[in-house]
Scaffold this motif. Structure first.
Motif, mmCIF file in Angstrom:
data_model
loop_
_atom_site.group_PDB
_atom_site.id
_atom_site.type_symbol
_atom_site.label_atom_id
_atom_site.label_comp_id
_atom_site.label_asym_id
_atom_site.label_seq_id
_atom_site.Cartn_x
_atom_site.Cartn_y
_atom_site.Cartn_z
ATOM 1 N N ILE A 291 3.845 11.324 3.575
ATOM 2 C CA ILE A 291 4.504 10.885 2.336
ATOM 3 C C ILE A 291 4.940 9.434 2.503
ATOM 4 C CG2 ILE A 291 6.398 11.344 0.697
ATOM 5 C CD1 ILE A 291 4.698 13.855 1.066
ATOM 6 N N ILE A 292 4.629 8.619 1.534
ATOM 7 C CA ILE A 292 5.130 7.245 1.497
ATOM 8 C C ILE A 292 6.103 7.187 0.324
ATOM 9 C CG2 ILE A 292 4.497 4.827 1.106
ATOM 10 C CD1 ILE A 292 1.779 5.529 2.449
ATOM 11 N N ASP A 293 7.330 6.754 0.621
ATOM 12 C CA ASP A 293 8.410 6.844 -0.361
ATOM 13 C C ASP A 293 8.807 5.443 -0.853
ATOM 14 O OD1 ASP A 293 10.882 7.083 -1.601
ATOM 15 O OD2 ASP A 293 11.685 8.517 -0.158
ATOM 16 N N ALA A 294 8.509 5.157 -2.120
ATOM 17 C CA ALA A 294 8.786 3.822 -2.676
ATOM 18 C C ALA A 294 10.281 3.494 -2.640
ATOM 19 C CB ALA A 294 8.270 3.732 -4.114
ATOM 20 N N ARG B 206 14.756 0.338 -0.253
ATOM 21 C CA ARG B 206 16.027 0.216 0.500
ATOM 22 C C ARG B 206 15.820 -0.576 1.782
ATOM 23 N NH1 ARG B 206 16.625 5.572 -1.267
ATOM 24 N NH2 ARG B 206 15.762 6.392 0.678
ATOM 25 N N MET B 207 14.694 -0.364 2.447
ATOM 26 C CA MET B 207 14.393 -1.070 3.688
ATOM 27 C C MET B 207 14.264 -2.575 3.437
ATOM 28 S SD MET B 207 11.591 -2.526 5.333
ATOM 29 C CE MET B 207 10.045 -1.873 4.748
ATOM 30 N N LEU B 208 13.653 -2.919 2.297
ATOM 31 C CA LEU B 208 13.380 -4.331 2.008
ATOM 32 C C LEU B 208 14.629 -5.168 1.735
ATOM 33 C CD1 LEU B 208 10.197 -4.076 -0.242
ATOM 34 C CD2 LEU B 208 10.347 -5.044 2.052
ATOM 35 N N VAL B 209 15.733 -4.511 1.439
ATOM 36 C CA VAL B 209 16.948 -5.293 1.171
ATOM 37 C C VAL B 209 17.965 -5.180 2.315
ATOM 38 C CG1 VAL B 209 16.667 -5.309 -1.337
ATOM 39 C CG2 VAL B 209 17.972 -3.454 -0.270
ATOM 40 N N HIS C 270 9.142 -5.849 -6.538
ATOM 41 C CA HIS C 270 7.956 -5.029 -6.772
ATOM 42 C C HIS C 270 6.713 -5.452 -5.991
ATOM 43 C CE1 HIS C 270 9.708 -3.099 -10.658
ATOM 44 N NE2 HIS C 270 10.341 -2.771 -9.552
ATOM 45 N N PRO C 271 6.383 -6.762 -5.939
ATOM 46 C CA PRO C 271 5.182 -7.121 -5.150
ATOM 47 C C PRO C 271 5.345 -6.753 -3.681
ATOM 48 C CG PRO C 271 5.934 -8.976 -6.485
ATOM 49 C CD PRO C 271 7.001 -7.936 -6.544
ATOM 50 N N ARG C 272 6.583 -6.882 -3.168
ATOM 51 C CA ARG C 272 6.807 -6.541 -1.752
ATOM 52 C C ARG C 272 6.711 -5.033 -1.518
ATOM 53 N NH1 ARG C 272 10.122 -11.297 -2.423
ATOM 54 N NH2 ARG C 272 9.873 -12.703 -0.641
ATOM 55 N N ILE C 273 7.212 -4.262 -2.475
ATOM 56 C CA ILE C 273 7.115 -2.790 -2.347
ATOM 57 C C ILE C 273 5.634 -2.389 -2.376
ATOM 58 C CG2 ILE C 273 7.660 -0.563 -3.433
ATOM 59 C CD1 ILE C 273 10.227 -1.858 -4.549
ATOM 60 N N ARG C 274 4.891 -2.969 -3.319
ATOM 61 C CA ARG C 274 3.452 -2.649 -3.431
ATOM 62 C C ARG C 274 2.711 -2.994 -2.143
ATOM 63 N NH1 ARG C 274 3.840 -3.905 -8.940
ATOM 64 N NH2 ARG C 274 3.477 -6.120 -8.632
ATOM 65 N N GLU C 275 3.038 -4.176 -1.606
ATOM 66 C CA GLU C 275 2.361 -4.633 -0.384
ATOM 67 C C GLU C 275 2.653 -3.678 0.789
ATOM 68 O OE1 GLU C 275 2.699 -8.504 2.454
ATOM 69 O OE2 GLU C 275 3.316 -8.773 0.377
ATOM 70 N N LEU D 152 7.052 5.194 -11.540
ATOM 71 C CA LEU D 152 5.635 4.818 -11.650
ATOM 72 C C LEU D 152 5.267 4.352 -13.057
ATOM 73 C CD1 LEU D 152 2.761 5.254 -9.990
ATOM 74 C CD2 LEU D 152 2.497 7.048 -11.685
ATOM 75 N N VAL D 153 5.680 5.134 -14.047
ATOM 76 C CA VAL D 153 5.300 4.830 -15.432
ATOM 77 C C VAL D 153 6.103 3.627 -15.949
ATOM 78 C CG1 VAL D 153 5.237 5.763 -17.792
ATOM 79 C CG2 VAL D 153 4.626 7.212 -15.843
ATOM 80 N N GLU D 154 7.400 3.612 -15.643
ATOM 81 C CA GLU D 154 8.270 2.528 -16.101
ATOM 82 C C GLU D 154 7.794 1.178 -15.556
ATOM 83 O OE1 GLU D 154 9.104 5.398 -14.856
ATOM 84 O OE2 GLU D 154 10.814 6.275 -15.902
ATOM 85 N N THR D 155 7.257 1.188 -14.316
ATOM 86 C CA THR D 155 6.824 -0.068 -13.693
ATOM 87 C C THR D 155 5.307 -0.254 -13.768
ATOM 88 O OG1 THR D 155 6.803 1.045 -11.534
ATOM 89 C CG2 THR D 155 8.799 -0.182 -12.091
ATOM 90 N N GLN D 156 4.671 0.618 -14.545
ATOM 91 C CA GLN D 156 3.233 0.490 -14.816
ATOM 92 C C GLN D 156 2.393 0.330 -13.546
ATOM 93 O OE1 GLN D 156 1.607 0.391 -18.161
ATOM 94 N NE2 GLN D 156 3.485 1.557 -18.388
ATOM 95 N N GLN D 157 2.651 1.227 -12.579
ATOM 96 C CA GLN D 157 1.916 1.118 -11.312
ATOM 97 C C GLN D 157 0.830 2.178 -11.181
ATOM 98 O OE1 GLN D 157 4.079 0.037 -7.609
ATOM 99 N NE2 GLN D 157 5.858 0.619 -8.814
ATOM 100 N N MET D 158 0.355 2.660 -12.322
ATOM 101 C CA MET D 158 -0.586 3.786 -12.292
ATOM 102 C C MET D 158 -1.841 3.476 -11.469
ATOM 103 S SD MET D 158 1.403 3.973 -15.092
ATOM 104 C CE MET D 158 0.686 3.419 -16.620
ATOM 105 N N GLY D 159 -2.217 2.184 -11.402
ATOM 106 C CA GLY D 159 -3.448 1.800 -10.702
ATOM 107 C C GLY D 159 -3.403 1.963 -9.195
ATOM 108 N N ILE D 160 -2.232 2.220 -8.646
ATOM 109 C CA ILE D 160 -2.085 2.276 -7.194
ATOM 110 C C ILE D 160 -2.778 3.490 -6.560
ATOM 111 C CG2 ILE D 160 0.161 3.488 -7.226
ATOM 112 C CD1 ILE D 160 0.884 1.701 -4.793
#
Ligand code: ADP
Length: 199
Positions: free
Chosen positions: A28-31, A36-39, A88-93, A114-122
């Motif tokens: 599982i990868i948890d966004a 939280r890790m990124l900040v 968001h770009p850092r989370i995606r990366e 996912l829907v709110e941030t329009q990341q369906m393509g991931i």
């Protein structure tokens, strides 16, 4: 590797479903965990937030003052967009990086917004955990110390069930007991194992 994005509203059962998939051996990868890790202190994203929003978003210990930041972006769309453009770009990366490190037939990427941030393509597939609003209210009230009004406000700030279901490839209806949830998780697990052999 087959990548399945798992999403759903607050209290729909995302965390519980992820734990059940994990017990079956699914990575599982948890966004939210990545966010939280990124900040954490020392992370470039936190430095960028402090640069853009001012040092008042940091506590005296140098950690993120979440309440202050929330207050600053509350009803200020430009500031909210600015924060999202940092995170968001850092989370995606980081999610993409973690996916490349895995060795499994399929993985689940849990993205509550996912829907709110329009990341369906991931992902290759989108799995929506769907629960009736009455259940969301009941379960979150039991889990968190929040009033029905506060929970209802969060629900109405999120994507509607219709918007979520419109992008779903798969749906788990979490309107029964935990056993019923587990049965659906197991069925989806088998389905994803089969699908993973075709890609
Ligand atoms: P989310 O991660 O989507 O916010 P959770 O998985 O934390 O939701 O579930 C919210 C609460 O409801 C948790 O306390 C969880 O244990 C409980 N819960 C989830 N699904 C069920 C279910 N089918 N029956 C009873 N309780 C449930």
């Amino acid at each position: 590797m087959l990548v399945v994005a798992l999403t759903g509203g607050i209290g729909s059962g995302k965390t519980t479903a992820c734990q059940l998939f994990e017990k079956l051996g699914t990575p599982i990868i948890d966004a939210d965990e990545i966010a939280r890790m990124l900040v954490q202190p020392g992370q470039p994203a936190l430095n960028e937030i402090a640069k853009q929003f001012g040092r008042s978003v940091l506590t005296t210990e140098g950690t993120l003052n979440r309440a202050k930041l929330r207050q600053m972006i509350f009803s200020d769309a430009a500031k909210k967009n600015l924060l999202e453009s940092i995170l968001h770009p850092r989370i995606r990366e980081e999610m993409a990086h973690r996916i490349t490190q895995l060795d499994a037939p399929y993985c689940i990427v849990a993205i509550p917004l996912l829907v709110e941030t329009q990341q369906m393509g991931i992902a290759d597939r989108i799995l929506v955990i769907d629960a009736p609003e009455t259940e969301q209210l009941k379960r979150v009230a039991l889990r968190d110390n929040q009033s029905q009004t506060e929970i209802a406000a969060i629900i109405s700030s999120q994507a509607t069930p219709t918007a979520r279901l419109a992008v779903a490839d798969d749906i788990i209806h979490n309107d029964g007991d935990l056993k019923r949830l587990q049965q659906q998780v197991e069925a989806h697990h088998q389905k994803y194992l089969s699908l993973s052999m075709t890609i």
